[in-house]
Design an enzyme around this catalytic site. Sequence first.
Site, mmCIF file in Angstrom:
data_model
loop_
_atom_site.group_PDB
_atom_site.id
_atom_site.type_symbol
_atom_site.label_atom_id
_atom_site.label_comp_id
_atom_site.label_asym_id
_atom_site.label_seq_id
_atom_site.Cartn_x
_atom_site.Cartn_y
_atom_site.Cartn_z
ATOM 1 C CD GLU A 7 1.089 -4.259 6.175
ATOM 2 O OE1 GLU A 7 1.660 -3.613 7.083
ATOM 3 O OE2 GLU A 7 0.230 -3.765 5.438
ATOM 4 C CG ASP A 59 -3.011 3.662 2.491
ATOM 5 O OD1 ASP A 59 -2.468 2.659 1.979
ATOM 6 O OD2 ASP A 59 -3.861 3.572 3.399
ATOM 7 C CG HIS A 99 -0.309 -0.013 2.549
ATOM 8 N ND1 HIS A 99 0.032 1.135 3.245
ATOM 9 C CD2 HIS A 99 0.059 -1.041 3.354
ATOM 10 C CE1 HIS A 99 0.563 0.798 4.419
ATOM 11 N NE2 HIS A 99 0.601 -0.515 4.508
ATOM 12 C CD GLU A 147 -2.824 -2.011 5.518
ATOM 13 O OE1 GLU A 147 -2.918 -3.012 6.242
ATOM 14 O OE2 GLU A 147 -2.380 -0.924 5.934
#
Length: 375
Positions: A162, A68, A66, A133
């Site tokens: 992640e 964001d 992601h 996300e």
Amino acid sequence: MSDVIALAKDLIRRPSVTPLDEGCQTLMAERLERLGFVIEPMVFEDTTNLWARRGSEGPLFCFAGHTDVVPAGPLDKWHTPPFEPTIMDGMLYGRGAADMKGSLAAMVVATERFVAAHPDHQGSIAFLITSDEEGPFINGTVRVIDTLEARNEKIRWCIVGEPSSTAVVGDVVKNGRRGSITGDLLVRGVQGHVAYPHLADNPIHKAAPALAELAATVWDEGNTYFPPTSFQIANIQAGTGASNVIPGELQVQFNFRFSTELTDMDIRERVEALLTRHGLDFELKWTLSGQPFLTDTGALLEATVAAVAAVNGQQPALLTTGGTSDGRFIAPTGAEVIELGPVNATIHKVNECVKADDLDLLADMYQGVLEHLLA
């Protein structure tokens, strides 16, 4: 400055607070298009998503992530401006450095290096990138997966970037995640004066034993891969603010992080039975954020463990702890999913940072996985 650090800096400079992308995906897409990726933007409502694929044959390997980031918080608490990437004492500072623009940079550079070495690699490589996300997760990865499923485009292997690591990059690989379900509970009573309790019905007093029992309950013992299911009260609200008024309602929000020993239906039934047994007048609304998933065997896990060991000199621990990730939307399609990224010590904090050298090591690990699976 390495290619990975340069790209990570370019991404951090863009203040892409959820659901904004601020050109991050365009920057990545330009790099991928030069490698022969077919670029497919997918915009749903306020969310920008990217699906990019090189190759048309299976098996399909996917990097997911992601662009964001969460808000910076109080700017006066930052050593350096959050969207001005800065390296100090070997650490790269900036919002998103660890979660997860550093991972995105490592993914792109690893892919560039792999394709240069193996222009005719087996299978296909894809990127699934979203700008939602950290937010409501309604129009992000889940919508892209729905689109792919509708056209029967199946991901075989997926690495989510992640920040999985604890002390050094690659010391932990997340090979699954617990499920998450939230309950919003309303308990009704009768409002009244505290001096006349017989004319009222205090919902706090009525609910307290039930909440205590929920908190004390052992829901399961976990298993080889998952810790025991946990219950936590997150928010509780009642009262008018006055000291002489018995409230008429109590609102409680709680969350379960659950293992594969339970289903979400098991949790719903047990909680509702307990509340009913305590004689409460209640309404309960459930929100399921994700089912538990697990990749306990398979080519992806083997490739990842081998790639990390080749860089670090030791195998990673395989854990399912922590919060949810977008892997919860990808795993139900049948894909093997793991999470591998940098150290997570500063994510969502002021002065978010990551060891700059770790991002270069992470790119080596990602490239190693591609070598094992598609070379």
